[in-house]
Scaffold this active site. Structure first.
Site, PDB file in Angstrom:
ATOM      1  N   TRP A 173       3.433   8.764   4.634  1.00 46.16           N
ATOM      2  CA  TRP A 173       4.558   9.454   3.984  1.00 46.16           C
ATOM      3  C   TRP A 173       4.086  10.642   3.146  1.00 46.16           C
ATOM      4  O   TRP A 173       4.864  11.533   2.856  1.00 46.16           O
ATOM      5  CB  TRP A 173       5.322   8.480   3.087  1.00 46.16           C
ATOM      6  CG  TRP A 173       6.175   7.496   3.815  1.00 46.16           C
ATOM      7  CD1 TRP A 173       7.510   7.646   4.123  1.00 46.16           C
ATOM      8  CD2 TRP A 173       5.804   6.205   4.321  1.00 46.16           C
ATOM      9  NE1 TRP A 173       7.972   6.525   4.784  1.00 46.16           N
ATOM     10  CE2 TRP A 173       6.949   5.629   4.910  1.00 46.16           C
ATOM     11  CE3 TRP A 173       4.607   5.477   4.322  1.00 46.16           C
ATOM     12  CZ2 TRP A 173       6.940   4.355   5.503  1.00 46.16           C
ATOM     13  CZ3 TRP A 173       4.594   4.219   4.914  1.00 46.16           C
ATOM     14  CH2 TRP A 173       5.747   3.667   5.499  1.00 46.16           C
TER      15      TRP A 173
ATOM     16  N   HIS B 130       6.659   3.638  -0.656  1.00 47.04           N
ATOM     17  CA  HIS B 130       6.243   4.365   0.546  1.00 47.04           C
ATOM     18  C   HIS B 130       5.376   5.573   0.218  1.00 47.04           C
ATOM     19  O   HIS B 130       4.984   6.310   1.125  1.00 47.04           O
ATOM     20  CB  HIS B 130       7.471   4.761   1.380  1.00 47.04           C
ATOM     21  CG  HIS B 130       8.006   3.604   2.164  1.00 47.04           C
ATOM     22  ND1 HIS B 130       9.170   3.659   2.885  1.00 47.04           N
ATOM     23  CD2 HIS B 130       7.527   2.345   2.355  1.00 47.04           C
ATOM     24  CE1 HIS B 130       9.389   2.484   3.468  1.00 47.04           C
ATOM     25  NE2 HIS B 130       8.408   1.671   3.158  1.00 47.04           N
TER      26      HIS B 130
ATOM     27  N   HIS C 197       7.225  -8.377   1.602  1.00 47.42           N
ATOM     28  CA  HIS C 197       7.886  -9.124   2.683  1.00 47.42           C
ATOM     29  C   HIS C 197       7.932 -10.627   2.409  1.00 47.42           C
ATOM     30  O   HIS C 197       8.826 -11.320   2.892  1.00 47.42           O
ATOM     31  CB  HIS C 197       7.220  -8.837   4.022  1.00 47.42           C
ATOM     32  CG  HIS C 197       7.687  -7.561   4.640  1.00 47.42           C
ATOM     33  ND1 HIS C 197       7.674  -7.307   5.982  1.00 47.42           N
ATOM     34  CD2 HIS C 197       8.216  -6.444   4.074  1.00 47.42           C
ATOM     35  CE1 HIS C 197       8.154  -6.101   6.228  1.00 47.42           C
ATOM     36  NE2 HIS C 197       8.476  -5.551   5.084  1.00 47.42           N
TER      37      HIS C 197
ATOM     38  N   ARG D  19       2.665  -4.489   0.859  1.00 46.04           N
ATOM     39  CA  ARG D  19       3.708  -4.829   1.816  1.00 46.04           C
ATOM     40  C   ARG D  19       3.814  -6.346   2.039  1.00 46.04           C
ATOM     41  O   ARG D  19       4.910  -6.884   2.196  1.00 46.04           O
ATOM     42  CB  ARG D  19       3.445  -4.109   3.147  1.00 46.04           C
ATOM     43  CG  ARG D  19       4.635  -4.176   4.088  1.00 46.04           C
ATOM     44  CD  ARG D  19       4.559  -3.161   5.222  1.00 46.04           C
ATOM     45  NE  ARG D  19       5.876  -3.011   5.803  1.00 46.04           N
ATOM     46  CZ  ARG D  19       6.193  -3.316   7.065  1.00 46.04           C
ATOM     47  NH1 ARG D  19       5.270  -3.776   7.886  1.00 46.04           N
ATOM     48  NH2 ARG D  19       7.414  -3.159   7.506  1.00 46.04           N
TER      49      ARG D  19
HETATM   50 FE1  CCH Z   1       8.221  -0.361   3.690  1.00 45.14          FE
HETATM   51  N1  CCH Z   1       7.838  -0.004   5.667  1.00 45.14           N
HETATM   52  N2  CCH Z   1      10.206  -0.445   4.071  1.00 45.14           N
HETATM   53  N3  CCH Z   1       8.571  -0.857   1.768  1.00 45.14           N
HETATM   54  N4  CCH Z   1       6.215  -0.384   3.358  1.00 45.14           N
HETATM   55  C1  CCH Z   1       6.619   0.217   6.235  1.00 45.14           C
HETATM   56  C2  CCH Z   1       5.407   0.272   5.591  1.00 45.14           C
HETATM   57  C3  CCH Z   1       5.237   0.015   4.229  1.00 45.14           C
HETATM   58  C4  CCH Z   1      10.807  -0.260   5.286  1.00 45.14           C
HETATM   59  C5  CCH Z   1      10.159  -0.130   6.509  1.00 45.14           C
HETATM   60  C6  CCH Z   1       8.794   0.032   6.653  1.00 45.14           C
HETATM   61  C7  CCH Z   1       9.794  -1.080   1.199  1.00 45.14           C
HETATM   62  C8  CCH Z   1      11.020  -0.791   1.782  1.00 45.14           C
HETATM   63  C9  CCH Z   1      11.193  -0.538   3.128  1.00 45.14           C
HETATM   64  C10 CCH Z   1       5.622  -0.606   2.132  1.00 45.14           C
HETATM   65  C11 CCH Z   1       6.237  -1.072   0.987  1.00 45.14           C
HETATM   66  C12 CCH Z   1       7.615  -1.217   0.857  1.00 45.14           C
HETATM   67  C13 CCH Z   1       6.786   0.398   7.644  1.00 45.14           C
HETATM   68  C14 CCH Z   1       5.660   0.650   8.642  1.00 45.14           C
HETATM   69  C15 CCH Z   1       8.131   0.281   7.905  1.00 45.14           C
HETATM   70  C16 CCH Z   1       8.803   0.409   9.257  1.00 45.14           C
HETATM   71  C17 CCH Z   1       4.999  -0.679   9.025  1.00 45.14           C
HETATM   72  C18 CCH Z   1       3.833  -0.480   9.971  1.00 45.14           C
HETATM   73  O1  CCH Z   1       4.046   0.043  11.071  1.00 45.14           O
HETATM   74  O2  CCH Z   1       2.704  -0.858   9.602  1.00 45.14           O
HETATM   75  C19 CCH Z   1      12.247  -0.215   5.103  1.00 45.14           C
HETATM   76  C20 CCH Z   1      13.264  -0.046   6.226  1.00 45.14           C
HETATM   77  C21 CCH Z   1      12.479  -0.372   3.769  1.00 45.14           C
HETATM   78  C22 CCH Z   1      13.774  -0.351   3.031  1.00 45.14           C
HETATM   79  O3  CCH Z   1      14.821  -0.015   3.511  1.00 45.14           O
HETATM   80  C23 CCH Z   1       9.620  -1.632  -0.107  1.00 45.14           C
HETATM   81  C24 CCH Z   1      10.756  -2.046  -1.038  1.00 45.14           C
HETATM   82  C25 CCH Z   1       8.251  -1.736  -0.324  1.00 45.14           C
HETATM   83  C26 CCH Z   1       7.497  -2.284  -1.506  1.00 45.14           C
HETATM   84  C27 CCH Z   1       7.981  -2.360  -2.724  1.00 45.14           C
HETATM   85  C28 CCH Z   1       4.210  -0.279   2.221  1.00 45.14           C
HETATM   86  C29 CCH Z   1       3.198  -0.317   1.078  1.00 45.14           C
HETATM   87  C30 CCH Z   1       3.975   0.121   3.546  1.00 45.14           C
HETATM   88  C31 CCH Z   1       2.645   0.579   4.153  1.00 45.14           C
HETATM   89  C32 CCH Z   1       1.943  -0.589   4.796  1.00 45.14           C
HETATM   90  C33 CCH Z   1       0.622  -0.223   5.430  1.00 45.14           C
HETATM   91  O4  CCH Z   1       0.122  -1.057   6.202  1.00 45.14           O
HETATM   92  O5  CCH Z   1       0.067   0.852   5.180  1.00 45.14           O
END
Ligand code: CCH
Length: 285
Positions: free
Chosen positions: A187, A171, A48, A44
């Site tokens: 997820w 996700h 970002h 992530r």
């Molecule tokens: Fe995401 N993401 N993401 N995401 N994401 C969150 C967590 C992860 C969105 C929203 C969220 C991508 C696209 C999107 C990861 C990778 C990717 C969370 C929870 C939200 C909200 C954060 C928290 O509370 O910690 C949205 C909206 C979109 C698109 O529309 C893309 C693209 C990627 C990478 C290629 C990963 C991995 C996580 C898990 C992080 C963790 O701390 O476990």
């Protein structure tokens, strides 16, 4: 390693492989976090850092690593990413020649590969910039929104429908945290293994609104332990997006290849590379 007696140190592939190995080692050593791995939060961080890119102005992207600084570090979307940045600090101390931008994106590659995902070819070239290069808030997606928003945000980076869906397959990793985004839960059932389960569950499972006081999110009908964001469900509500969700749900090999291609592109947005060659790193045993 490859330094000549006189000239400046020019890192070669094996030097980056050493950085890879150190991050992989720390992922095993520091397993007292979340579901047992910093891997998801590193994926992530790389996303970002890169996803702020705007193709019209050429601003944002992983070049600069401006998330080190407020205000970007304080943007709501970046809540919790300090864990990932702090995890990588000892690596930066051990290999001070690597830029933060290269380190963070390389860490995303390590995390995907070490969690049994596809190989992600990677090349160096990001240069750290100062606070003046921070991007404005609002460039990263808002999970409460719909397909129009997804297309606007990822379209600004230069992605098409197929790439948007592939990228969201990340996700399959990690979870949402109430103290970060406000959302809650993983997820799928294997949040530290990269799979196409996110897509299979989107297609096969029934998703209903979670009954709680938190932000609107979905929960699975069968176990009520999994989650989907409104933007995740948009991937099956939209006909064009859904075609790709179904392809990836059916064929994990196709997902792995198309995810890898899109993640390579994401990590390279806006970077003024001087080399063409990408490195494919050896994963640990
Ligand atoms: Fe995401 N993401 N993401 N995401 N994401 C969150 C967590 C992860 C969105 C929203 C969220 C991508 C696209 C999107 C990861 C990778 C990717 C969370 C929870 C939200 C909200 C954060 C928290 O509370 O910690 C949205 C909206 C979109 C698109 O529309 C893309 C693209 C990627 C990478 C290629 C990963 C991995 C996580 C898990 C992080 C963790 O701390 O476990």
């Amino acid at each position: 390693v490859s330094a000549k007696a006189t000239g400046p140190f020019v890192p070669a592939k094996e030097d980056y492989q050493n950085v890879y190995n150190e991050i992989a080692r720390l992922l095993v050593e520091k397993d007292n976090y979340d579901d047992g791995s910093y891997g998801p939060v590193l994926v992530r961080l790389a996303w970002h850092a890169s996803g702020t890119y705007d193709k019209e102005t050429g601003t944002g992207g992983s070049n600069g690593a401006t998330m080190r600084f407020a205000p970007e570090s304080d943007h709501g979307a970046n809540a919790g990413l300090k864990y990932a940045r702090d995890f990588l600090e000892p690596v930066k101390e051990k290999f001070p020649w690597i830029s933060y931008g290269d380190l963070w994106t390389l860490a995303g590659v390590v995390a995907i590969q070490e969690m049994q995902g596809p190989a992600i070819p990677w090349r160096p070239g990001r240069q750290d910039r100062d606070v003046s290069a921070c991007t404005p808030d609002g460039r990263l997606p808002d999970a409460s929104k719909d397909q129009k928003h997804i297309r606007a945000i990822f379209g600004r980076m230069g992605f098409d429908d197929r790439e948007m869906v592939a990228l969201c397959g990340a996700h399959s990793l990690g979870r949402a945290h109430t103290d970060r985004s406000g959302y809650d839960g993983p997820w799928d059932f294997s949040p530290t293994v990269f799979t196409n389960e996110f897509f299979r569950l989107l297609v096969d499972e029934k998703w209903g609104w979670k009954k709680w006081n938190g932000p609107a999110q979905y929960t699975d009908n069968t176990t009520k332990t999994l989650m989907m964001l409104p933007t995740d469900l948009a991937l099956v509500k939209d006909k064009e997006f859904k075609k790709h969700v179904e392809r990836y749900a059916k064929d994990s090999g196709v997902f792995f290849q198309e995810f890898s291609d899109a993640y390579v592109k994401l990590l390279e947005l806006g970077v003024p590379f001087t080399t063409e060659e990408r490195f494919v790193f050896k994963s640990s045993e």
